[in-house]
Design a protein around this motif. Structure first.
Motif, PDB file in Angstrom:
ATOM      1  N   TRP A   1       0.812  -1.232  -0.073  1.00 42.37           N
ATOM      2  CA  TRP A   1       0.033  -0.178   0.130  1.00 42.37           C
ATOM      3  C   TRP A   1       0.857   1.115  -0.066  1.00 42.37           C
ATOM      4  CZ3 TRP A   1       0.201   3.860   3.709  1.00 42.37           C
ATOM      5  CH2 TRP A   1       1.039   3.468   4.857  1.00 42.37           C
ATOM      6  N   GLU A   2       1.947   1.283   0.792  1.00 44.53           N
ATOM      7  CA  GLU A   2       2.757   2.576   0.910  1.00 44.53           C
ATOM      8  C   GLU A   2       3.506   2.810  -0.526  1.00 44.53           C
ATOM      9  OE1 GLU A   2       5.748   4.465   3.801  1.00 44.53           O
ATOM     10  OE2 GLU A   2       5.674   2.243   3.566  1.00 44.53           O
ATOM     11  N   ASP A   3       3.868   1.823  -1.229  1.00 37.20           N
ATOM     12  CA  ASP A   3       4.415   2.171  -2.577  1.00 37.20           C
ATOM     13  C   ASP A   3       3.258   2.704  -3.565  1.00 37.20           C
ATOM     14  OD1 ASP A   3       6.993   1.025  -1.754  1.00 37.20           O
ATOM     15  OD2 ASP A   3       6.535  -0.687  -2.433  1.00 37.20           O
ATOM     16  N   HIS A   4       2.054   2.252  -3.457  1.00 38.90           N
ATOM     17  CA  HIS A   4       0.892   2.574  -4.228  1.00 38.90           C
ATOM     18  C   HIS A   4       0.431   3.922  -3.753  1.00 38.90           C
ATOM     19  CE1 HIS A   4       0.165  -1.058  -6.622  1.00 38.90           C
ATOM     20  NE2 HIS A   4       0.431  -1.685  -5.552  1.00 38.90           N
TER      21      HIS A   4
ATOM     22  N   ASN B   1      -4.354  20.012  -7.440  1.00 36.97           N
ATOM     23  CA  ASN B   1      -3.869  20.475  -6.112  1.00 36.97           C
ATOM     24  C   ASN B   1      -4.278  19.322  -5.061  1.00 36.97           C
ATOM     25  OD1 ASN B   1      -3.650  23.053  -7.131  1.00 36.97           O
ATOM     26  ND2 ASN B   1      -5.541  22.957  -7.754  1.00 36.97           N
ATOM     27  N   ILE B   2      -3.297  18.863  -4.446  1.00 32.98           N
ATOM     28  CA  ILE B   2      -3.416  17.757  -3.565  1.00 32.98           C
ATOM     29  C   ILE B   2      -3.793  18.266  -2.219  1.00 32.98           C
ATOM     30  CG2 ILE B   2      -2.167  15.729  -2.531  1.00 32.98           C
ATOM     31  CD1 ILE B   2      -0.378  15.592  -5.067  1.00 32.98           C
ATOM     32  N   PRO B   3      -4.932  17.781  -1.529  1.00 33.42           N
ATOM     33  CA  PRO B   3      -5.048  18.476  -0.338  1.00 33.42           C
ATOM     34  C   PRO B   3      -4.075  17.886   0.736  1.00 33.42           C
ATOM     35  CG  PRO B   3      -7.076  17.321  -1.164  1.00 33.42           C
ATOM     36  CD  PRO B   3      -5.925  16.963  -2.139  1.00 33.42           C
ATOM     37  N   LEU B   4      -4.012  18.653   2.012  1.00 36.43           N
ATOM     38  CA  LEU B   4      -3.163  18.346   2.953  1.00 36.43           C
ATOM     39  C   LEU B   4      -3.477  17.050   3.736  1.00 36.43           C
ATOM     40  CD1 LEU B   4      -2.356  21.779   4.753  1.00 36.43           C
ATOM     41  CD2 LEU B   4      -0.958  20.301   3.154  1.00 36.43           C
ATOM     42  N   ASP B   5      -4.843  16.648   3.464  1.00 34.54           N
ATOM     43  CA  ASP B   5      -5.194  15.547   4.273  1.00 34.54           C
ATOM     44  C   ASP B   5      -5.156  14.169   3.825  1.00 34.54           C
ATOM     45  OD1 ASP B   5      -7.424  15.863   2.479  1.00 34.54           O
ATOM     46  OD2 ASP B   5      -8.959  16.011   4.018  1.00 34.54           O
ATOM     47  N   PHE B   6      -4.626  14.292   2.388  1.00 34.39           N
ATOM     48  CA  PHE B   6      -4.451  13.209   1.393  1.00 34.39           C
ATOM     49  C   PHE B   6      -3.161  12.432   1.638  1.00 34.39           C
ATOM     50  CE2 PHE B   6      -3.999  10.600  -2.263  1.00 34.39           C
ATOM     51  CZ  PHE B   6      -5.571  10.522  -2.658  1.00 34.39           C
TER      52      PHE B   6
ATOM     53  N   PHE C   1      -5.322   7.378   2.437  1.00 37.81           N
ATOM     54  CA  PHE C   1      -5.270   6.518   1.487  1.00 37.81           C
ATOM     55  C   PHE C   1      -5.772   5.073   2.239  1.00 37.81           C
ATOM     56  CE2 PHE C   1      -2.962   3.519  -1.258  1.00 37.81           C
ATOM     57  CZ  PHE C   1      -3.343   3.741  -2.548  1.00 37.81           C
ATOM     58  N   GLN C   2      -5.149   4.481   2.812  1.00 40.15           N
ATOM     59  CA  GLN C   2      -5.639   3.302   3.376  1.00 40.15           C
ATOM     60  C   GLN C   2      -7.060   3.155   3.934  1.00 40.15           C
ATOM     61  OE1 GLN C   2      -2.449   1.146   6.057  1.00 40.15           O
ATOM     62  NE2 GLN C   2      -2.004   3.237   6.240  1.00 40.15           N
ATOM     63  N   ASP C   3      -7.625   4.187   4.597  1.00 36.36           N
ATOM     64  CA  ASP C   3      -8.898   4.248   5.196  1.00 36.36           C
ATOM     65  C   ASP C   3     -10.003   4.371   4.259  1.00 36.36           C
ATOM     66  OD1 ASP C   3      -7.689   4.466   7.812  1.00 36.36           O
ATOM     67  OD2 ASP C   3      -7.980   6.617   7.964  1.00 36.36           O
ATOM     68  N   GLN C   4      -9.569   4.943   2.895  1.00 35.09           N
ATOM     69  CA  GLN C   4     -10.593   5.053   1.995  1.00 35.09           C
ATOM     70  C   GLN C   4     -10.931   3.641   1.502  1.00 35.09           C
ATOM     71  OE1 GLN C   4     -12.713   7.609   1.663  1.00 35.09           O
ATOM     72  NE2 GLN C   4     -11.385   8.257   3.385  1.00 35.09           N
ATOM     73  N   ILE C   5      -9.864   2.781   1.362  1.00 33.50           N
ATOM     74  CA  ILE C   5      -9.693   1.423   0.562  1.00 33.50           C
ATOM     75  C   ILE C   5     -10.482   0.374   1.836  1.00 33.50           C
ATOM     76  CG2 ILE C   5      -8.436  -0.366  -0.039  1.00 33.50           C
ATOM     77  CD1 ILE C   5      -6.436   1.602  -1.131  1.00 33.50           C
ATOM     78  N   ASN C   6     -10.031   0.780   3.018  1.00 36.63           N
ATOM     79  CA  ASN C   6     -10.794  -0.215   3.996  1.00 36.63           C
ATOM     80  C   ASN C   6     -12.201  -0.160   4.270  1.00 36.63           C
ATOM     81  OD1 ASN C   6      -8.302  -1.763   4.584  1.00 36.63           O
ATOM     82  ND2 ASN C   6      -7.180  -0.193   6.035  1.00 36.63           N
ATOM     83  N   LEU C   7     -12.615   1.331   4.194  1.00 38.38           N
ATOM     84  CA  LEU C   7     -13.852   1.697   4.363  1.00 38.38           C
ATOM     85  C   LEU C   7     -14.668   0.821   3.100  1.00 38.38           C
ATOM     86  CD1 LEU C   7     -16.119   3.399   5.517  1.00 38.38           C
ATOM     87  CD2 LEU C   7     -15.574   5.173   3.961  1.00 38.38           C
ATOM     88  N   LEU C   8     -14.372   0.994   1.695  1.00 40.27           N
ATOM     89  CA  LEU C   8     -15.083   0.111   0.876  1.00 40.27           C
ATOM     90  C   LEU C   8     -15.138  -1.251   1.227  1.00 40.27           C
ATOM     91  CD1 LEU C   8     -16.770   0.364  -1.584  1.00 40.27           C
ATOM     92  CD2 LEU C   8     -14.407   0.370  -2.804  1.00 40.27           C
ATOM     93  N   VAL C   9     -13.689  -1.654   1.499  1.00 37.23           N
ATOM     94  CA  VAL C   9     -13.756  -3.129   1.652  1.00 37.23           C
ATOM     95  C   VAL C   9     -14.528  -3.802   2.794  1.00 37.23           C
ATOM     96  CG1 VAL C   9     -12.054  -4.838   2.642  1.00 37.23           C
ATOM     97  CG2 VAL C   9     -11.181  -3.254   0.939  1.00 37.23           C
TER      98      VAL C   9
END
Length: 269
Positions: free
Chosen positions: A44-47, A61-66, A71-79
């Motif tokens: 996940w970190e490499d991705h 424009n990348i938000p500071l909270d990205f 990243f992990q939380d958004q995937i795990n939420l869907l999973v």
């Protein structure tokens, strides 16, 4: 099936976008494809850093909270919502349809395709061909995993001729990649694959796969220039597909291939 749209879980059929959305109208988006296996986001970190690099290349424009945690939380939420054990995940980032293009905010979707296997070995009658109607651009920006409209035409050619995949060439008439992934050619214990500079899409799986195989020392992977006639001389050919696994090639024109060595390599995953 549910998807994650900007941090909100919605049914796939209810995920609507505005007609002015730049991903829809202009292909203004980047994606990262990865694998979720038995409760773990593989590499996940490499991705995450690969996706961040793609976003910077596209001047989003990348938000500071990205953050990595986000990243992990958004995937795990869907999973969790889809009760997924293993599958292919796509993290798709696009600009919102703000009138101020320079300062437009970003949005994202996360989707997942469930699978019963940790990694897939797509073992069937997989015939491949070389596509010559256009060439792959090898410039820096073309190596980002994003929409490439010309490949839609190549996909139609593949479907019309019932090929499992087709090889794409660069302007020097050397192999760049296939429609589905990265191509590898086996002779004896040597595996050859096109260099990054030949038109290879930046891929975490490809990089880590090459490192792992070379460390095992049973096979040696070389990143080199490869002309398409070389696959006629190969013992075996396979495609490494992000988020999926390996597809062994069984035929190219009159040439037929075995898959024994490819199976051994797959087992190393």
């Amino acid at each position: 099936m549910k998807i994650n749209l900007g941090g909100i879980i919605v049914n796939e059929k209810d995920a609507l976008i505005h007609i002015e959305n730049k991903a829809f109208r202009n292909g203004d988006a980047v994606r990262e494809i990865l694998r979720f296996v038995d409760g773990e986001i593989i590499d996940w970190e490499d991705h995450y850093f690969n996706l961040m690099a793609s976003m910077r290349i596209y001047r989003m424009n990348i938000p500071l909270d990205f953050t990595p945690e986000f990243f992990q939380d958004q995937i795990n939420l869907l999973v969790k919502e889809n009760q997924t054990k293993s599958g292919k995940v796509e993290f798709f980032v696009f600009r919102n349809d703000d009138k101020d293009f320079l300062n437009a905010s970003i949005n994202f979707t996360v989707t997942i395709e469930n699978s019963n296997n940790n990694w897939e070995f797509l073992n069937s009658e997989n015939e491949i061909d070389v596509y010559k109607d256009y060439t792959v651009n090898t410039s820096f920006y073309s190596l980002v995993n994003t929409q490439k409209p010309e490949e839609n035409i190549a996909e139609i050619y593949r479907l019309e001729n019932d090929y499992a995949d087709i090889i794409l060439l660069n302007a020097n008439k050397r192999m760049a990649r296939s429609l589905k992934g990265n191509i590898f050619v086996i002779n004896d214990t040597t595996i050859r694959t096109p260099r990054k500079e030949e038109g290879v899409i930046t891929s975490v799986l490809r990089n880590n796969f090459i490192t792992k195989v070379n460390k095992a020392e049973e096979f040696k992977i070389e990143e080199v220039d490869i002309f398409p006639f070389e696959i006629q001389k190969a013992e075996e050919v396979f495609i490494l597909i992000d988020g999926i696994g390996i597809m062994p090639i069984t035929k190219n024109r009159k040439k037929e291939y075995s898959i024994e060595k490819t199976q051994l390599i797959f087992n190393s995953l």
